[in-house]
Design a protein around this motif. Structure first.
Motif, PDB file in Angstrom:
ATOM      1  N   ILE A  44      -0.961  12.847   7.108  1.00 36.67           N
ATOM      2  CA  ILE A  44      -1.497  14.595   7.182  1.00 36.67           C
ATOM      3  C   ILE A  44      -0.758  15.595   6.576  1.00 36.67           C
ATOM      4  CG2 ILE A  44      -2.911  16.606   7.913  1.00 36.67           C
ATOM      5  CD1 ILE A  44      -4.693  14.833   9.351  1.00 36.67           C
ATOM      6  N   LEU A  45       0.542  15.839   6.926  1.00 39.08           N
ATOM      7  CA  LEU A  45       1.278  16.465   6.954  1.00 39.08           C
ATOM      8  C   LEU A  45       2.122  16.170   5.635  1.00 39.08           C
ATOM      9  CD1 LEU A  45       3.710  18.306   7.896  1.00 39.08           C
ATOM     10  CD2 LEU A  45       5.314  16.545   8.799  1.00 39.08           C
ATOM     11  N   PHE A  46       2.387  14.971   4.857  1.00 40.48           N
ATOM     12  CA  PHE A  46       2.744  14.823   3.412  1.00 40.48           C
ATOM     13  C   PHE A  46       1.769  15.032   2.465  1.00 40.48           C
ATOM     14  CE2 PHE A  46       6.298  12.993   6.368  1.00 40.48           C
ATOM     15  CZ  PHE A  46       7.096  13.450   5.525  1.00 40.48           C
ATOM     16  N   LYS A  47       0.201  14.813   2.582  1.00 37.71           N
ATOM     17  CA  LYS A  47      -1.007  14.448   1.535  1.00 37.71           C
ATOM     18  C   LYS A  47      -0.724  16.307   1.453  1.00 37.71           C
ATOM     19  CE  LYS A  47      -2.185  10.209   2.603  1.00 37.71           C
ATOM     20  NZ  LYS A  47      -3.768   9.525   3.180  1.00 37.71           N
ATOM     21  N   GLN A  48      -1.208  17.108   2.413  1.00 42.92           N
ATOM     22  CA  GLN A  48      -1.788  18.466   2.169  1.00 42.92           C
ATOM     23  C   GLN A  48      -0.597  18.961   1.295  1.00 42.92           C
ATOM     24  OE1 GLN A  48      -1.418  21.687   2.641  1.00 42.92           O
ATOM     25  NE2 GLN A  48      -4.169  21.760   2.569  1.00 42.92           N
ATOM     26  N   PRO A  49      -0.669  19.369   0.078  1.00 42.83           N
ATOM     27  CA  PRO A  49       0.343  20.411  -0.665  1.00 42.83           C
ATOM     28  C   PRO A  49       0.665  21.360   0.134  1.00 42.83           C
ATOM     29  CG  PRO A  49      -2.124  20.330  -1.663  1.00 42.83           C
ATOM     30  CD  PRO A  49      -2.128  19.750   0.065  1.00 42.83           C
ATOM     31  N   LEU A  50       0.148  22.382   0.727  1.00 35.06           N
ATOM     32  CA  LEU A  50       1.426  23.684   1.822  1.00 35.06           C
ATOM     33  C   LEU A  50       1.994  22.758   2.709  1.00 35.06           C
ATOM     34  CD1 LEU A  50       1.451  26.969   1.569  1.00 35.06           C
ATOM     35  CD2 LEU A  50      -0.171  26.091   3.106  1.00 35.06           C
TER      36      LEU A  50
END
Length: 426
Positions: free
Chosen positions: A227-233
């Motif tokens: 989740i940390l690396f896939k979410q752009p922000l």
């Protein structure tokens, strides 16, 4: 009038400090932060002036004080997502009190050593992992998700206010009492925090347990990282903050050595310089929420992030123009205070708005492993550079390293956004 509780909706117009559980959490955080600021002042003074630690040893103590997330961050995130957050906060505060309380005891018995300070720094760093992850994870259970940003802003303002007061007070006290004695105050602050935390009742904060999750430990860790690396922000904030903290780690570790040993300023002046930065941060914390609402949280995040590398240039310049070292460091402290606090307030609540509650602990832990783990790596590099060349060289390297994130921000496609896109929210 009856004060709202977390059992009833908290409207957008209701002041978050009127929520009883948040008010207690806010007060507990205040005592903990006061303890942190005084301990942060007392540690370099004790190690450098009383125990005569060299620069490389100072960097190792600093590494131990920040290495907790590298060692324990990812598993702590999984555990805290499974556990109730309140007991984690309480036991972490107890560990703080015991570790800090050992310093004045050893001092009065005349057995205080650099090795003990290093061990205390390590224990506090590990306790800080559990406290920080649980603290971030418990906020959505104390306040509605859309009010987490307001809660974070209140926490940030109180923290910067305490930061403005504590170092100067500690510096003045250190003129008449030994720095290790200040840890008595630190231990009492953490015990007071424990009493406040015992009275909060987070709504919906229950233990999931291993059986309920039905998944393996490593899979839970990988879910949080994904989740940390896939979410752009989240990815942008992660990369920017990690690279920034490498340079910050160098400067934070070497600045006390430069000021207290090489320039030879008095402890009260060292505390006063920290206060200047905190006062600037306080001003930024009061102004930034208005700017965030007017210009958008992403645009303000980019602006304050871009200020950081320019702010730190005054620190290495102090090594060149030593006769003007104190005013240059004062300027650096002021600009850094504005940049760091402004960015923190601008991003307040963004991670909570794009992260599901059930993943909050793991995402917070994974984020902190990278971001806070970068600081001790920078500190170790700073110690090695200072040992090989000089502290002035280390300060220059730290300042230049903090310029790299600006390039990432300028190349990021997120720079065209003003506010958080609605489709990113959960």
């Amino acid at each position: 009038m009856t004060l709202p509780s977390v059992d009833a909706p908290v409207g957008d117009g209701v002041e978050v400090l009127k929520v009883p559980d948040f008010r207690r959490l806010w007060a507990a955080n205040g005592f903990r932060y006061a303890a942190s600021e005084v301990a942060g002042f007392a540690l370099p003074v004790t190690a450098l002036i009383l125990l005569h630690a060299p620069p490389l040893v100072m960097s190792l103590i600093f590494v131990c004080s920040r290495v907790g997330f590298l060692v324990m961050g990812l598993p702590a995130g999984v555990w805290i997502d499974r556990w109730r957050k309140k007991p984690v906060l309480i036991w972490a505060d107890v560990a703080y009190a015991v570790a800090f309380g050992s310093v004045p005891v050893a001092y009065f018995l005349d057995v205080l050593t650099v090795a003990q300070l290093t061990l205390v720094a390590l224990v506090v760093s590990l306790a800080g992992v559990f406290f920080d992850v649980a603290h971030s994870s418990v906020l959505p259970y104390v306040l509605p998700r859309r009010r987490v940003a307001d809660g974070n802003a209140r926490l940030q303002t109180s923290e910067t206010t305490i930061q403005a007061i504590s170092p100067s007070v500690a510096g003045v006290l250190a003129q008449s009492i030994a720095a290790p004695v200040l840890y008595c105050f630190v231990a009492v602050c953490h015990l007071t925090s424990v009493l406040l935390l015992r009275r909060i009742h987070p709504n919906g904060d229950i233990a999931r347990g291993k059986a309920e999750s039905g998944r393996k430990f490593r899979r839970e860790i990988s879910d949080g990282i994904a989740i940390l690396f896939k979410q752009p922000l989240l990815r942008l904030l992660l990369n920017q903050a990690a690279l920034n903290n490498i340079g910050a780690g160098i400067i934070l570790a070497m600045l006390p050595v430069f000021l207290l040993k090489e320039i030879g300023i008095a402890p009260w002046m060292f505390g006063l310089l920290s206060t200047l930065g905190a006062l600037a941060g306080l001003a930024a914390s009061l102004l930034a929420p208005k700017l965030r609402r007017r210009f958008g949280e992403i645009r303000m995040t980019l602006l304050f992030s871009a200020l950081a590398p320019f702010a730190v240039l005054a620190a290495p310049l102090a090594g060149v123009f030593r006769s003007a070292a104190v005013p240059l460091i004062a300027l650096a402290e002021i600009l850094i205070g504005i940049a760091i606090v402004g960015r923190s307030v601008s991003t307040a609540g963004l991670r909570a708005r794009v992260t599901p509650n059930e993943y909050m602990g793991r995402v917070t832990a994974a984020y902190s492993v990278v971001v806070q783990g970068a600081t001790p790596l920078g500190a170790l590099a700073g110690g090695l550079i200072a040992n090989q060349w000089s502290t002035g060289t280390a300060l220059w390297v730290g300042g230049l390293a903090m310029g790299v994130p600006l390039i990432l921000l300028l190349l990021s496609p997120l720079r065209r956004y003003r506010t958080l896109p609605a489709e990113w929210e959960v």
